[in-house]
Design a protein around this motif. Structure first.
Motif, PDB file in Angstrom:
ATOM      1  N   ASP A  33      -2.620  -9.116   3.230  1.00  0.00           N
ATOM      2  CA  ASP A  33      -3.145  -7.884   3.286  1.00  0.00           C
ATOM      3  C   ASP A  33      -2.596  -6.973   3.955  1.00  0.00           C
ATOM      4  OD1 ASP A  33      -5.031  -9.292   1.575  1.00  0.00           O
ATOM      5  OD2 ASP A  33      -6.760  -9.487   2.789  1.00  0.00           O
ATOM      6  N   THR A  36       0.037  -5.144   2.781  1.00  0.00           N
ATOM      7  CA  THR A  36       0.101  -3.913   2.026  1.00  0.00           C
ATOM      8  C   THR A  36      -0.348  -2.787   2.784  1.00  0.00           C
ATOM      9  OG1 THR A  36      -1.164  -5.397   0.555  1.00  0.00           O
ATOM     10  CG2 THR A  36      -1.315  -3.280   0.036  1.00  0.00           C
ATOM     11  N   VAL A  37      -0.854  -2.923   4.052  1.00  0.00           N
ATOM     12  CA  VAL A  37      -1.285  -1.720   4.774  1.00  0.00           C
ATOM     13  C   VAL A  37      -0.117  -1.169   5.466  1.00  0.00           C
ATOM     14  CG1 VAL A  37      -2.799  -0.696   6.236  1.00  0.00           C
ATOM     15  CG2 VAL A  37      -3.328  -2.723   4.906  1.00  0.00           C
ATOM     16  N   PHE A 236       1.321  -6.030  -8.405  1.00  0.00           N
ATOM     17  CA  PHE A 236       1.649  -4.578  -8.066  1.00  0.00           C
ATOM     18  C   PHE A 236       2.150  -4.485  -6.604  1.00  0.00           C
ATOM     19  CE2 PHE A 236      -0.601  -3.519 -11.855  1.00  0.00           C
ATOM     20  CZ  PHE A 236       0.427  -3.072 -12.683  1.00  0.00           C
ATOM     21  N   THR A 237       1.533  -5.528  -5.998  1.00  0.00           N
ATOM     22  CA  THR A 237       2.047  -5.495  -4.333  1.00  0.00           C
ATOM     23  C   THR A 237       2.915  -6.507  -4.025  1.00  0.00           C
ATOM     24  OG1 THR A 237       0.172  -6.677  -3.985  1.00  0.00           O
ATOM     25  CG2 THR A 237       0.213  -4.233  -3.109  1.00  0.00           C
ATOM     26  N   ARG A 238       4.275  -6.020  -3.399  1.00  0.00           N
ATOM     27  CA  ARG A 238       5.300  -6.786  -3.311  1.00  0.00           C
ATOM     28  C   ARG A 238       4.812  -8.009  -1.971  1.00  0.00           C
ATOM     29  NH1 ARG A 238      11.571  -5.580  -2.671  1.00  0.00           N
ATOM     30  NH2 ARG A 238      12.177  -7.865  -3.336  1.00  0.00           N
TER      31      ARG A 238
ATOM     32  N   MET B   1      -8.532 -11.861  -3.569  1.00  0.00           N
ATOM     33  CA  MET B   1      -7.207 -12.210  -4.032  1.00  0.00           C
ATOM     34  C   MET B   1      -6.813 -13.472  -4.165  1.00  0.00           C
ATOM     35  SD  MET B   1      -3.926  -9.746  -3.291  1.00  0.00           S
ATOM     36  CE  MET B   1      -5.021  -8.625  -2.401  1.00  0.00           C
ATOM     37  N   ARG B   4      -8.308 -15.721  -6.591  1.00  0.00           N
ATOM     38  CA  ARG B   4      -7.615 -15.358  -7.837  1.00  0.00           C
ATOM     39  C   ARG B   4      -6.443 -16.348  -8.086  1.00  0.00           C
ATOM     40  NH1 ARG B   4      -5.953  -9.358  -9.149  1.00  0.00           N
ATOM     41  NH2 ARG B   4      -4.284  -9.711 -10.465  1.00  0.00           N
ATOM     42  N   GLU B 250       4.031   0.564  -7.313  1.00  0.00           N
ATOM     43  CA  GLU B 250       2.407   0.661  -7.314  1.00  0.00           C
ATOM     44  C   GLU B 250       1.954   0.126  -6.120  1.00  0.00           C
ATOM     45  OE1 GLU B 250       4.802  -0.354  -9.394  1.00  0.00           O
ATOM     46  OE2 GLU B 250       4.314   0.213 -11.720  1.00  0.00           O
ATOM     47  N   GLY B 251       2.366  -0.688  -5.287  1.00  0.00           N
ATOM     48  CA  GLY B 251       1.778  -1.350  -4.292  1.00  0.00           C
ATOM     49  C   GLY B 251       1.965  -0.778  -3.030  1.00  0.00           C
ATOM     50  N   LEU B 254      -0.809   1.771  -1.842  1.00  0.00           N
ATOM     51  CA  LEU B 254      -2.137   1.516  -1.749  1.00  0.00           C
ATOM     52  C   LEU B 254      -2.725   1.558  -0.550  1.00  0.00           C
ATOM     53  CD1 LEU B 254      -2.153  -1.705  -4.397  1.00  0.00           C
ATOM     54  CD2 LEU B 254      -3.292   0.629  -4.731  1.00  0.00           C
ATOM     55  N   GLY B 255      -1.980   0.954   0.463  1.00  0.00           N
ATOM     56  CA  GLY B 255      -2.417   0.909   1.885  1.00  0.00           C
ATOM     57  C   GLY B 255      -2.756   2.385   2.494  1.00  0.00           C
ATOM     58  N   TRP B 274      -1.864   3.234 -11.711  1.00  0.00           N
ATOM     59  CA  TRP B 274      -2.632   2.794 -13.054  1.00  0.00           C
ATOM     60  C   TRP B 274      -4.082   2.474 -12.537  1.00  0.00           C
ATOM     61  CZ3 TRP B 274       0.638   3.374 -16.911  1.00  0.00           C
ATOM     62  CH2 TRP B 274       2.110   3.303 -16.422  1.00  0.00           C
ATOM     63  N   PHE B 276      -5.563  -0.287 -12.453  1.00  0.00           N
ATOM     64  CA  PHE B 276      -6.224  -1.608 -11.441  1.00  0.00           C
ATOM     65  C   PHE B 276      -6.721  -1.250 -10.212  1.00  0.00           C
ATOM     66  CE2 PHE B 276      -2.953  -2.101  -8.203  1.00  0.00           C
ATOM     67  CZ  PHE B 276      -1.963  -1.126  -8.453  1.00  0.00           C
ATOM     68  N   ASN B 280      -8.884  -3.089  -7.272  1.00  0.00           N
ATOM     69  CA  ASN B 280      -8.263  -3.314  -6.116  1.00  0.00           C
ATOM     70  C   ASN B 280      -9.104  -3.114  -5.052  1.00  0.00           C
ATOM     71  OD1 ASN B 280      -5.702  -4.086  -4.661  1.00  0.00           O
ATOM     72  ND2 ASN B 280      -6.291  -1.730  -4.167  1.00  0.00           N
ATOM     73  N   LEU B 284     -11.409  -5.210  -1.963  1.00  0.00           N
ATOM     74  CA  LEU B 284     -11.116  -5.151  -0.575  1.00  0.00           C
ATOM     75  C   LEU B 284     -12.035  -4.344   0.430  1.00  0.00           C
ATOM     76  CD1 LEU B 284      -7.343  -3.978  -1.048  1.00  0.00           C
ATOM     77  CD2 LEU B 284      -7.991  -6.078  -0.312  1.00  0.00           C
ATOM     78  N   LYS B 287     -11.970  -5.117   3.998  1.00  0.00           N
ATOM     79  CA  LYS B 287     -10.944  -5.981   4.488  1.00  0.00           C
ATOM     80  C   LYS B 287      -9.778  -5.122   4.783  1.00  0.00           C
ATOM     81  CE  LYS B 287     -11.805  -9.887   1.251  1.00  0.00           C
ATOM     82  NZ  LYS B 287     -11.587 -10.017  -0.045  1.00  0.00           N
ATOM     83  N   PRO B 288      -8.711  -5.456   5.454  1.00  0.00           N
ATOM     84  CA  PRO B 288      -7.608  -4.451   5.700  1.00  0.00           C
ATOM     85  C   PRO B 288      -7.249  -3.754   4.458  1.00  0.00           C
ATOM     86  CG  PRO B 288      -7.162  -6.607   6.441  1.00  0.00           C
ATOM     87  CD  PRO B 288      -8.501  -6.702   6.077  1.00  0.00           C
ATOM     88  N   GLY B 289      -6.612  -2.804   4.652  1.00  0.00           N
ATOM     89  CA  GLY B 289      -6.293  -2.067   3.137  1.00  0.00           C
ATOM     90  C   GLY B 289      -7.180  -1.344   2.380  1.00  0.00           C
TER      91      GLY B 289
END
Lengths: 276, 438, 314
Positions: A33, A36-37, A236-238, B1, B4, B250-251, B254-255, B274, B276, B280, B284, B287-289
């Motif tokens: 997480d 991503t940020v 979508f997130t690496r 996540m 999942r 795409e990722g 996001l943050g 997109w 999603f 997403n 979250l 949560k962080p992000g």
């Protein structure tokens, strides 16, 4: 200067070699997480320690597990076969006089320098015609061919060190030639063969070009290719930290081998010129 | 996540066990291989199982993440006339190339006319599965991009989001208010998605006369192309550009939507991305992000894809997944039946509710709207975006076109409206003619 | 501490020379039989595909449109050789090669000197130097890519004067630097081990003699040590240069060829595997092969590399 030089030199080598390794291990403990940020810095920032979570997720990833299996299987088989073939050739080069000996060595050298990428196009085309595209065999064959030069080179250097007279001496002492070979030559040759095997294994384990070009599913995809295509739970997130965990797992076999056999590997790479 | 992924782990291991078992030849029941992209895998798992019948079993094979890599893996198998490639998830842009190469089985008349003339399928996805008067894939889910933003940021900038906004307005608003603009501008397929939408939004097209293949007309050297380049340049030069613009995907952005209030990462962003994204952030919360709480989540806004030129209706990108049946499949009839089953309305609804991947038919959309999982206006926005969206060029040479555009338009900072459109048009023509390397 | 290889038993002196020509013939036959499998294997995967590449390179042949295959003779070669992209990637590839090999040579030599004189911690040093050698290049690429990442890496924070948000992969020069660092990190150990082998061949007596004559450490290095390990250095350079010229993995992982970082191998890969253009891709394969030959020839001629001497074959 001389007194200080050594410790500084050693420290330099250790930092150079190990810092990136420590970094990738540290990264593998950053929480996904937080990646991503954005979580810059060498160590995970406060509250972003993921524990073993990333490793657990990587280990739960069946594609990756399959890739480990593929890599181990393909590399070990290729190594075994390659060393066998190379042992025959190296024995001939070290002990026998025959026409074309220099040619064999030059050819091995030429192949060691061959631009691998220039082969994958035609190889792909050939392999799909033979039906061995995306199979273990399809990778084992090129791995063998490309590890042979290294194996022949290392082995013939080792074999030249073996005091072959001992074999005859043993025969004079009444041993059959098979006994002489098994009791005298095999123990002497084994370390060399073993070293060649380790170097060969490293090469096969490292290969990427064949791995991505001659496979298309997890049926044969080896670890390096699998890492390049690695997908985390969220496409979508690496997954940098997951990838780092996978990278660490992929490196463990190397570290284990290096820890146990460092002396032999150095001897192999320096063609026996440096003793331990 | 994490939940999942655990589900995914178990599911794929079942798949693996199934593969191994079938490989051992335990029974003569045919196995259909279904190549899936990694997005929404757990729903695919479910339908692989549900759509397996007494006659055949469906087994998943996972493809890499990037569209380019997916295409390479599939194309090489198909070029090798692989009989074990039965079903595949196709990015819409693969369909023309694969169909043209004869790698896809044509969809039978009945289903084909349902797709093209039935009226239930949305226009965007239908366009992507037709090639040369035939239908070569069945739309499964349809993706589109909308403008995601922080309501507070837009308000502060005085931007009236109930009206269509332009790229220039969005960039300006973000730059003036310590916000940023998130796009996808790494050297990869989604960058072409952006450029294509910008060009279409200015009334142009990257290529026209697509069916001419190599001789198609390149439309980049035009006012529309220049307008698109102006937008890219405006963002690259702006304070609103994110520092990783040239490697953004795409990722990466996001943050930035709900940055840590303690840091100095700005006041949120405008982001074209997109569908999603909604799920997403909903997952979250706290949560962080993600948004701090439900109230912060309500600050997430959405609007139609920005206009390239003021007053000219935008054409949102269309993506998604179409299901194709391999031309060399040993069990074409089974595969075709399975393809219909895994693209059923029920499957589409499940994909939307479980994975945030939006349907390709009106009826599935109605059902998703009724579920209450998504705000009603968001569902309507998705639906109109897909229906009125502009797909990327349909061409047998799409991979070449995309590669050439990426080659000349990357990095965003190097884009110059005076030279990039013209140079990229010349280059694209040369590459299509085989006169330049890519 | 270190010793030069013991003189080997000379294989040719066994068995009493010219006595048995039958025996020599048998030995000849046995030798050829023993090397045959290796030769065949090496040829299957190199010579045969290379010939096939030569054949395919005269076609305009896309896998996606196999029916449109047509003979174009040398057109692919002409297109490639007159294409700016081909020359751009060639130039950048040569740059990768020169920069990485030069830096590795210096660092590798320092490491070799340290290892050569080392009396303590040998195991640890040896183990750690073998880790980059053994690590997968792709892993090295990822490791450094993340290290240079502005969002999750540490490099920006560690180098003074660089903005925290600096994007290393946003321009050609920094991206090339990042790729070179990964390449150098991974392959310096190999270089230093080859050089270590060379150092071990320098006679201690000569160094002592120079010392007695009052030569400084620096003079001994330049006048005694380096000239005496010339062969080893040249072999190390040859091996690494040709290896560096084939650079592919790091580029694929770190930039995927963006920002003009693509090498000639990467270009070839993209034509054949990604664009499925077997004709043009094969032409590039042939050109790549020829350029490797050219470089090998140049290095061997320019530096008069003697491989036999490096193997102590005299």
């Amino acid at each position: 200067m001389k007194k200080l030089g050594m410790p500084i030199g050693v420290a330099l080598i250790l930092i150079w070699c190990l810092l990136p390794v420590v970094w990738v291990i540290s990264l593998s403990f950053k929480a996904p997480d937080s990646i991503t940020v954005g979580n810059p810095g060498f160590w995970p920032a406060d509250g972003t320690w993921a524990g073993w979570e990333n490793y657990r997720q990587v280990w739960d990833n069946d594609q990756f597990k399959r890739a480990i299996l593929n890599s181990l299987g393909i590399s070990l088989i290729a190594t075994g076969l390659s060393v066998m073939v190379a042992t025959l050739a190296a024995y001939a080069i070290a002990r026998l006089e025959f026409k074309g000996k220099r040619m064999v060595l030059s050819m091995a050298l030429a192949i060691a320098m061959f631009p691998v990428v220039s082969l994958v196009g035609p190889l792909f085309d050939m392999w799909r015609a033979f039906g061995i595209y995306d199979t273990w065999i399809g990778l084992i064959i090129p791995y063998m061919s490309f590890t042979l030069p290294l194996a022949i080179w290392t082995l013939s250097a080792f074999f030249r060190e073996i005091p072959w007279e001992m074999e005859q001496a043993a025969q004079v002492d009444g041993a059959t030639s098979w006994q002489a070979f098994r009791k005298v030559i095999v123990p002497l040759a084994a370390p060399g063969v073993f070293t060649a095997a380790i170097l060969t294994f490293f090469f096969a384990w490292n290969d990427f070009v064949f791995g991505i070009s001659l496979t298309s599913t997890e049926a044969a995809r080896p670890i390096p290719a699998s890492l390049a295509f690695f997908t985390g739970p969220d496409p979508f997130t690496r997954p940098a930290s997951l990838l780092a965990a996978a990278a660490v797992i992929a490196t463990i076999p190397i570290i284990v081998i290096v820890l146990i056999f460092q002396r032999k590997i150095v001897a192999g790479l320096t063609s026996g010129a440096v003793k331990g | 996540m994490t939940h999942r992924s655990r589900a995914l782990g178990t599911a794929t291991s079942l798949g693996l066990v199934a593969t191994l078992l079938s490989a051992c030849g335990g029974s003569d029941k045919p196995v259909l291989n279904w190549y899936v992209n990694p997005d929404g895998v757990e729903v695919f798992e479910k339908y692989a199982e549900e759509c397996s019948t007494g006659d055949y079993d469906i087994v998943l094979q996972q493809l890499p993440t990037s569209a380019t890599d997916q295409r390479i893996q599939l194309a090489r198998r198909l070029a090798a006339e692989d009989s074990s490639t039965d079903l595949m998830n196709l990015d819409p842009v693969f369909v023309a190339e694969f169909a043209n190469a004869g790698w896809l089985a044509e969809i039978p008349e009945e289903k084909a006319s349902e797709i093209t003339d039935g009226g239930d399928y949305l226009a965007g996805p239908v366009e992507t599965v037709t090639w040369d008067d035939g239908v070569f894939a069945i739309p499964m889910w349809a993706n589109t991009q909308v403008l995601w933003y922080r309501r507070s940021l837009a308000e502060k900038a005085g931007l009236d989001m109930s009206q269509p906004v332009t790229w220039d307005q969005v960039i300006q608003a973000a730059a003036d208010n310590n916000g940023s603009v998130g796009v996808q501008a790494n050297k990869y397929e989604a960058y072409v998605v952006w450029i294509n939408a910008l060009v279409l939004g200015a009334g142009g097209a990257i290529i026209t006369n697509n069916e001419e293949g190599r001789d198609a007309d390149v439309g980049l050297d035009s006012d529309a192309g220049r307008k698109a380049a102006e937008v890219v340049q405006a963002l690259a030069d702006s304070d609103a550009a994110q520092s990783d613009l040239s490697v953004s995907n795409e990722g990466t952005s996001l943050g930035r939507m709900f940055p840590d209030p303690k840091g100095d990462q700005g006041a949120g962003e405008f982001m074209t991305n997109w569908t999603f994204v909604y799920k997403n952030y909903a997952d979250l919360i706290g949560k962080p992000g993600g948004p701090a709480d439900d109230k912060a989540f309500e600050d997430l806004g959405w609007a139609r894809y920005p206009q390239t030129v003021e007053g000219e209706t935008s054409q949102p990108p269309v993506g998604g997944i179409d299901i194709g049946v391999g031309a060399y499949s040993e069990h074409p009839e089974h595969a075709m039946a399975a393809a219909e089953c895994i693209t059923s309305q029920k499957a589409q609804v499940d994909l939307a509710l479980d994975a945030g991947l939006m349907p390709s038919t009106n009826s599935a959309y109605d059902e998703v709207a009724q579920s209450g999982d998504y705000p009603e206006d968001l569902i309507e926005l998705f639906r109109t975006s897909v229906d009125e969206g502009g797909p990327r060029p349909e061409s047998a040479y799409y991979a070449t076109i995309s590669g050439a555009v990426q080659e000349r338009w990357h990095s965003p900072a190097s884009v110059d409206p005076d030279s990039t459109p013209e140079e990229s048009a010349d280059y694209l023509e040369d590459v299509l003619q085989g006169e330049a390397l890519l | 501490m270190t010793t030069v290889t013991a003189p080997r038993a000379d294989a040719t002196n066994r068995g009493g020379g010219k006595v048995a020509s039958d025996r020599a013939r048998a030995e000849n036959r046995l030798g050829q039989r023993l090397v045959a499998p290796a030769i065949v294997l090496m040829l299957i995967v190199t010579a045969f595909p290379m010939l096939r590449a030569l054949w395919l390179s005269v076609f305009n042949y896309s896998l996606a449109a196999p029916d449109d295959r047509e003979v174009v003779w040398a057109q692919n070669y002409l297109t490639a050789l007159s294409d700016p992209l081909f020359w751009k990637t060639t130039v950048i590839t040569v740059a990768y090669m020169v920069v990485t090999v030069a830096i590795e040579l210096v660092i590798g030599f320092v490491f070799a000197m340290v290892m050569h004189r080392l009396v303590f911690a040998r195991g640890i040093v040896r183990t750690s130097i073998l880790i980059p050698y053994g690590i997968i290049t792709v892993v090295s690429g990822f490791t450094w890519q993340f290290a240079f990442s502005s969002t999750n890496g540490f490099v920006n924070g560690w180098i003074p004067g660089i903005d925290d948000t600096f994007n290393w992969f946003g321009d050609t020069t920094p991206a090339v630097i990042a790729i070179c660092i990964s390449e150098i990190w991974k392959t310096t150990p190999f270089m230093s081990l080859l050089l270590l082998a060379g150092l071990a061949q320098v006679s201690e007596d000569m160094i002592e003699a120079a010392k007695v004559d009052g030569a400084t450490w620096w003079q001994r290095l330049w006048k005694v040590v380096l000239p005496n390990m010339r062969a080893a250095i040249m072999v190390a350079v040859l091996f690494r240069a040709l290896d560096a010229y084939r650079i592919f993995d790091n580029i694929f992982v770190m930039t995927n060829g963006a920002e003009d970082t693509a090498s000639i191998s990467f270009l070839t890969y993209r034509q054949t595997i990604e664009q499925l253009q077997l004709g043009m891709g094969s032409a590039l394969s042939v050109l790549l092969f020829l350029s490797v030959l050219l470089i090998a020839w140049l290095i061997i001629k320019l530096f008069r590399v003697d491989l036999a001497q490096a193997r102590q074959e005299g």
